[in-house]
Design an enzyme around this catalytic site. Structure first.
Site, PDB file in Angstrom:
ATOM      1  N   GLY A  50       0.798  -1.226   0.000  1.00 44.75           N
ATOM      2  CA  GLY A  50       0.000   0.000   0.000  1.00 44.75           C
ATOM      3  C   GLY A  50       0.826   1.268   0.000  1.00 44.75           C
ATOM      4  O   GLY A  50       0.315   2.348  -0.301  1.00 44.75           O
ATOM      5  N   HIS A  51       2.116   1.137   0.314  1.00 40.82           N
ATOM      6  CA  HIS A  51       2.950   2.328   0.489  1.00 40.82           C
ATOM      7  C   HIS A  51       4.217   2.192  -0.338  1.00 40.82           C
ATOM      8  O   HIS A  51       5.290   1.897   0.221  1.00 40.82           O
ATOM      9  CB  HIS A  51       3.300   2.500   1.965  1.00 40.82           C
ATOM     10  CG  HIS A  51       3.880   3.836   2.317  1.00 40.82           C
ATOM     11  ND1 HIS A  51       5.194   4.165   2.109  1.00 40.82           N
ATOM     12  CD2 HIS A  51       3.312   4.935   2.853  1.00 40.82           C
ATOM     13  CE1 HIS A  51       5.427   5.390   2.528  1.00 40.82           C
ATOM     14  NE2 HIS A  51       4.302   5.893   2.977  1.00 40.82           N
ATOM     15  N   PHE A  52       4.180   2.314  -1.723  1.00 39.69           N
ATOM     16  CA  PHE A  52       2.997   2.627  -2.512  1.00 39.69           C
ATOM     17  C   PHE A  52       2.903   1.577  -3.623  1.00 39.69           C
ATOM     18  O   PHE A  52       3.961   1.042  -4.014  1.00 39.69           O
ATOM     19  CB  PHE A  52       3.139   4.017  -3.124  1.00 39.69           C
ATOM     20  CG  PHE A  52       3.129   5.143  -2.130  1.00 39.69           C
ATOM     21  CD1 PHE A  52       1.928   5.730  -1.736  1.00 39.69           C
ATOM     22  CD2 PHE A  52       4.314   5.616  -1.590  1.00 39.69           C
ATOM     23  CE1 PHE A  52       1.919   6.784  -0.842  1.00 39.69           C
ATOM     24  CE2 PHE A  52       4.300   6.666  -0.672  1.00 39.69           C
ATOM     25  CZ  PHE A  52       3.096   7.241  -0.297  1.00 39.69           C
TER      26      PHE A  52
END
Lengths: 157, 93
Positions: free
Chosen positions: A37-39
């Site tokens: 999610g990051h990223f």
């Protein structure tokens, strides 16, 4: 590092209770769900976890100074600078120095370097209190063994 | 050389962004000036450095929690300054 478990310190390289300094090794994993999610498509070590790594290194130094009698909790951050991106697989060296030991609190300055280049730094304030309970301290003892905390160098460790 | 109160009041003003002219010797750091425990750590740090002492905050907190003293005895500024003077004098011995 095991980011999902907030295990950000891999090994203590040097703990100097006279100079009030610590140097630790922290290797960013090649893979982690956090990077999904990051990223997406551009995995980056979250800046807040770099700050946490500096806090944990500082924390072990403070624990050492108290003879493993007190637990530091993150209270405040000043002059936090995230200077460049940190990516999966990088090897980091975190250093910290105690600036001041007050009654029930301590201040440190910490920084992280990758390949000798400073990637971030901060001044950190901790509240320093009794361990909440025996289980908490026992857990910290387990972590200390995992990261090669030099218990022999602590007066009452 | 500024008085202990002047030094402490300036520290509080600069650390907590409180107008200097609102800080008096009778001010209670917590009740009157609204300084919380985290901000007080910054103040304690600055006082420790300015006077070369270590404010015994843990001991004071314990005494207050045990009901053996009131916060006024430590956190009204004239009382805080008197304790700072005592700590400075004790260190000089």
């Amino acid at each position: 590092m095991r980011l999902e478990y907030f295990q950000l310190i891999d090994r203590i390289i040097d703990l100097n209770l006279n100079d009030l300094t610590i140097r630790v090794e922290a290797n960013v994993p090649a893979e982690s769900t956090i990077f999904e999610g990051h990223f997406p498509g551009r995995p980056l070590m979250p800046g807040v976890l770099l700050v946490e790594a500096m806090a944990q290194a500082s924390g072990w130094l403070i624990i050492g100074r108290t003879g493993f009698q007190k637990m530091p909790f993150l209270a405040a951050l000043k002059e936090v600078k995230l200077r460049t991106f940190v990516t999966p697989g990088q090897s980091l060296e975190v250093t910290a120095k105690i600036l001041h030991e007050g009654s029930g609190f301590a201040l440190t300055e910490a920084e992280i370097r990758a390949d000798g280049k400073k990637v971030c730094n901060a001044e950190i304030t901790f509240r320093v209190v009794d361990f909440p309970d025996g289980d908490f301290r026992a857990n910290m003892n387990d972590v200390a063994r995992r990261i090669a905390f030099p218990l022999e160098s602590v007066p009452h460790g | 050389m500024p008085s202990t109160f002047e030094t402490v009041a300036n520290i509080i003003s600069e650390t907590c962004d409180i107008p200097r002219d609102t800080i008096t010797a009778e001010s209670h750091a917590i009740d009157d000036l609204g300084i919380d425990s985290l901000d007080f750590l910054d103040i304690a740090f600055a006082i420790d450095k300015a006077f070369g002492i270590k404010l015994p905050l843990e001991q004071w907190t314990q005494v207050v929690n045990d009901g053996k003293a009131t916060t006024e005895q430590y956190f009204v500024l004239k009382n805080l300054c008197a304790r700072i003077d005592d700590l400075v004098a004790a260190k000089a011995k």
